[in-house]
Write an enzyme that holds these catalytic residues in place. Structure first.
Site, PDB file in Angstrom:
ATOM      1  N   GLU A   1     -21.403   9.252  -0.005  1.00 33.83           N
ATOM      2  CA  GLU A   1     -22.437   9.128   1.027  1.00 33.83           C
ATOM      3  C   GLU A   1     -22.279  10.198   2.093  1.00 33.83           C
ATOM      4  O   GLU A   1     -23.242  10.810   2.552  1.00 33.83           O
ATOM      5  CB  GLU A   1     -22.376   7.749   1.703  1.00 33.83           C
ATOM      6  CG  GLU A   1     -22.656   6.587   0.779  1.00 33.83           C
ATOM      7  CD  GLU A   1     -21.403   6.053   0.081  1.00 33.83           C
ATOM      8  OE1 GLU A   1     -20.498   6.853  -0.234  1.00 33.83           O
ATOM      9  OE2 GLU A   1     -21.333   4.842  -0.153  1.00 33.83           O
TER      10      GLU A   1
ATOM     11  N   CYS B   1     -18.654   5.488   6.218  1.00 28.52           N
ATOM     12  CA  CYS B   1     -19.947   6.045   5.780  1.00 28.52           C
ATOM     13  C   CYS B   1     -21.103   5.361   6.496  1.00 28.52           C
ATOM     14  O   CYS B   1     -22.104   6.002   6.834  1.00 28.52           O
ATOM     15  CB  CYS B   1     -20.097   5.908   4.269  1.00 28.52           C
ATOM     16  SG  CYS B   1     -19.077   7.089   3.373  1.00 28.52           S
TER      17      CYS B   1
HETATM   18  N1  THU Z   1     -16.117   5.840  -2.277  1.00 25.01           N
HETATM   19  C1  THU Z   1     -17.341   6.404  -2.074  1.00 25.01           C
HETATM   20  O1  THU Z   1     -17.620   7.528  -2.474  1.00 25.01           O
HETATM   21  N2  THU Z   1     -18.263   5.664  -1.412  1.00 25.01           N
HETATM   22  C2  THU Z   1     -18.058   4.413  -0.937  1.00 25.01           C
HETATM   23  O2  THU Z   1     -18.911   3.856  -0.303  1.00 25.01           O
HETATM   24  C3  THU Z   1     -16.793   3.731  -1.205  1.00 25.01           C
HETATM   25  C4  THU Z   1     -15.736   4.542  -1.839  1.00 25.01           C
HETATM   26  C5  THU Z   1     -15.122   6.635  -2.999  1.00 25.01           C
HETATM   27  C6  THU Z   1     -13.942   7.078  -2.180  1.00 25.01           C
HETATM   28  C7  THU Z   1     -12.907   7.265  -3.246  1.00 25.01           C
HETATM   29  O3  THU Z   1     -13.060   8.558  -3.806  1.00 25.01           O
HETATM   30  C8  THU Z   1     -13.266   6.243  -4.305  1.00 25.01           C
HETATM   31  O4  THU Z   1     -14.613   5.893  -4.060  1.00 25.01           O
HETATM   32  C9  THU Z   1     -12.404   5.003  -4.284  1.00 25.01           C
HETATM   33  O5  THU Z   1     -12.353   4.424  -3.060  1.00 25.01           O
END
Ligand code: THU
Length: 158
Positions: free
Chosen positions: A74, A115
């Site tokens: 995000e 985020c």
């Molecule tokens: N992650 C995201 O990209 N967006 C989210 O809203 C939650 C978590 C990613 C961060 C990390 O690379 C992986 O997911 C595990 O937490």
């Protein structure tokens, strides 16, 4: 003492119930789960931000050996949109994810707290609610705004 209940309005929809532009945004978020660089968590997230000028800016989580230097999908999309199209208002946002088994999550993915706060900044800049689509295999949740994802949000403005 006064009790305040805060409710979050969520519409649970099927893909077919979305508008055409929402479907395009969901498709892009799903596509971008394949752009994740997630060798540590194996959790692949894609995001897509629709802008008022018609552009769609996608993002995917990018991890790093030096935790916590990586960034969520995000915020990757959010900051890319801000950098590529400064001053252009956000219109809508979609987020999708595939779990460690490589399959799309059955339950819609929900953005982390950081985020939510980052996206809220851009909703404030837009000056109007930016709907959020949280994508899952069995349902897509539509929230009316980023603010609805972050009740009692931090703000410097009173
Ligand atoms: N992650 C995201 O990209 N967006 C989210 O809203 C939650 C978590 C990613 C961060 C990390 O690379 C992986 O997911 C595990 O937490």
């Amino acid at each position: 003492m006064k009790k305040i209940d805060i409710t979050v309005p969520v519409e649970a929809l099927s893909y077919d119930e979305l508008t055409e532009s929402e479907r395009a945004l969901v498709d892009k978020a799903r596509e971008y789960t394949t752009h994740a660089y997630a060798p540590y968590s194996h959790f692949n997230v894609g995001a897509a931000i629709g802008l008022e000028n018609g552009e769609v800016v996608p993002g995917a989580n990018q991890e790093n050996a030096a935790f916590p230097s990586g960034t969520c999908a995000e915020r990757t999309a959010c900051y890319a949109a801000g950098a590529r199209f400064p001053g252009v208002k956000f219109k809508e946002i979609a987020v999708a994810a595939r779990g460690t088994d490589g399959l799309e999550l059955a339950t819609p993915v929900a953005p982390c707290g950081a985020c939510r706060q980052a996206l809220l900044e851009y909703e404030t800049l837009a000056g109007r609610p930016v709907p959020v689509l949280l994508v899952g295999r069995d349902a897509i949740y539509r929230l009316p705004s980023v603010a609805s994802l972050l009740p009692l949000a931090f703000t410097q403005i009173d």
